[in-house]
Scaffold this motif. Structure first.
Motif, short mmCIF file in Angstrom:
data_model
loop_
_atom_site.label_atom_id
_atom_site.label_comp_id
_atom_site.label_asym_id
_atom_site.label_seq_id
_atom_site.Cartn_x
_atom_site.Cartn_y
_atom_site.Cartn_z
N VAL A 93 0.86 -1.18 0.00
CA VAL A 93 0.00 0.00 0.00
C VAL A 93 0.89 1.24 0.00
O VAL A 93 1.85 1.32 0.77
CB VAL A 93 -0.93 0.02 1.23
N HIS A 94 0.58 2.20 -0.88
CA HIS A 94 1.36 3.43 -0.98
C HIS A 94 0.52 4.64 -0.62
O HIS A 94 -0.68 4.68 -0.89
CB HIS A 94 1.89 3.62 -2.41
N GLN A 95 1.15 5.62 0.01
CA GLN A 95 0.51 6.90 0.26
C GLN A 95 1.51 7.99 -0.12
O GLN A 95 2.58 8.11 0.46
CB GLN A 95 0.12 7.05 1.73
N THR A 96 1.16 8.79 -1.13
CA THR A 96 2.09 9.78 -1.67
C THR A 96 1.82 11.19 -1.15
O THR A 96 2.53 12.13 -1.53
CB THR A 96 2.02 9.80 -3.21
N GLY A 97 0.81 11.35 -0.30
CA GLY A 97 0.52 12.66 0.25
C GLY A 97 -0.40 12.56 1.44
O GLY A 97 -1.15 11.59 1.58
N ASP A 98 -0.33 13.54 2.33
CA ASP A 98 -1.15 13.56 3.53
C ASP A 98 -2.47 14.27 3.21
O ASP A 98 -2.48 15.46 2.85
CB ASP A 98 -0.41 14.30 4.64
N VAL A 99 -3.56 13.56 3.35
CA VAL A 99 -4.88 14.14 3.06
C VAL A 99 -5.13 15.38 3.90
O VAL A 99 -5.71 16.37 3.43
CB VAL A 99 -5.99 13.09 3.31
N LEU A 100 -4.68 15.37 5.14
CA LEU A 100 -4.93 16.49 6.04
C LEU A 100 -4.31 17.79 5.56
O LEU A 100 -4.76 18.88 5.94
CB LEU A 100 -4.39 16.16 7.44
#
Length: 301
Positions: A93-100
């Protein structure tokens, strides 16, 4: 706890049915197999999936459904009193940016752009603005949503507040609802489980014109400090994905845990509501009373 930008997992999902009497024929569909995808702020790589079914199916076929989910259909046409299905997968699983930290336009402008067909994803997004089999829109949900979605408020900011409000206003109670409880009933009770929380938030968002869809998957659970992980203690989970316009795309929110989805969340299937992403469903001829047991193990690598 710092959440990593990528997380690698092995997932084992075991479903076991035991019947009071012999089953002559059963037909089932599985929606437990992850698929690779990339979005603006997140993504998933599916490295491998293995499925084991006992008794061995007479018919076995895989296809992709309307929403892009992998579906395994099978039939067993021999007498049996037990059915075991194991799905083992390995994903990153990848996350390329903070939603907040994302800046977003006022929520009304996104609704207007979709309505005017100016958003480049308007056709797909529009599908998730209306009623679905388990979710009916209405003024009650609109009123609840507008407490967070005030005029001119940025969509991300309002969406996060709604996510937290549902977490605070609703009690997580596994005895309050069951898999067949309606969204209206869960809203009335102000109680339920992740499925109910997700349905309520989707109903609220759609009732003010924001496209929202249902995500089923898994959640990595972290044991208390000093205690070991319990194998098989993880569970299937559900959260929502709201459309934030063509610049940001779809953003996932978890009302059960009052947070945006992150690399602890492993998405498997999406649809308009739970009825379209049920992990396993089917029909049997015979069998009588049924005893079901499910175990899920999410192991970080």
């Amino acid at each position: 706890m710092t959440i990593p930008e990528s997380a690698h997992y092995r997932i084992a999902h075991r479903t076991h049915y035991r019947y009071a009497s012999m089953v002559a024929i059963c037909q089932n569909q599985l929606r437990m197999m992850p698929r690779s995808f990339t979005r603006r702020l997140s993504g998933l790589e599916c490295h491998q999936v293995e499925t084991w079914i006992d008794p061995e199916p007479t018919v076995l076929h895989e296809h992709t459904d309307y929403y892009g989910n992998r579906v395994l259909s099978f039939a067993i046409e021999s007498l049996h009193q037990e059915l075991t299905v194991m799905v083992n997968s390995e994903v990153t699983v990848h996350q390329t940016g903070d939603v907040l930290n994302q800046e977003s336009p006022a929520w009304e402008s996104i609704v207007k752009r979709i309505k005017a067909t100016e958003d480049r994803r308007w056709l797909i997004a529009q599908e998730y603005q209306f009623d679905s089999p388990r979710i009916t829109l209405g003024p009650t949900y609109e009123e609840y949503a507008r407490q967070s979605f005030t005029p001119g408020r940025p969509l991300v900011e309002a969406g996060i507040e709604l996510t937290k409000r549902i977490h605070d206003d609703f009690k997580y109670d596994v005895t309050a609802t069951d898999v067949n409880t309606t969204t209206d009933r869960a809203f009335e009770l102000r109680a339920g489980v992740c499925q109910d929380f997700a349905h309520v938030q989707i109903a609220c968002l759609r009732s003010i014109g924001i496209p929202a869809r249902y995500i089923s998957g898994y959640l990595r659970t972290v044991p208390p400090p000093g205690e070991p992980r319990l194998v098989g203690a993880d569970e299937s989970h559900a959260w929502i994905s709201m459309y934030a316009g063509d610049a940001l795309g779809w953003l996932d929110m978890d009302p059960t845990n009052a947070c945006p989805a992150n690399t602890n969340h492993i998405p498997i299937c999406l649809g308009r509501d739970y009825s379209e992403v049920t992990p396993m469903r089917g029909v049997v001829l015979g069998g009588g009373a049924t005893k079901l047991s499910v175990s899920v193990d999410v192991a970080p690598i």
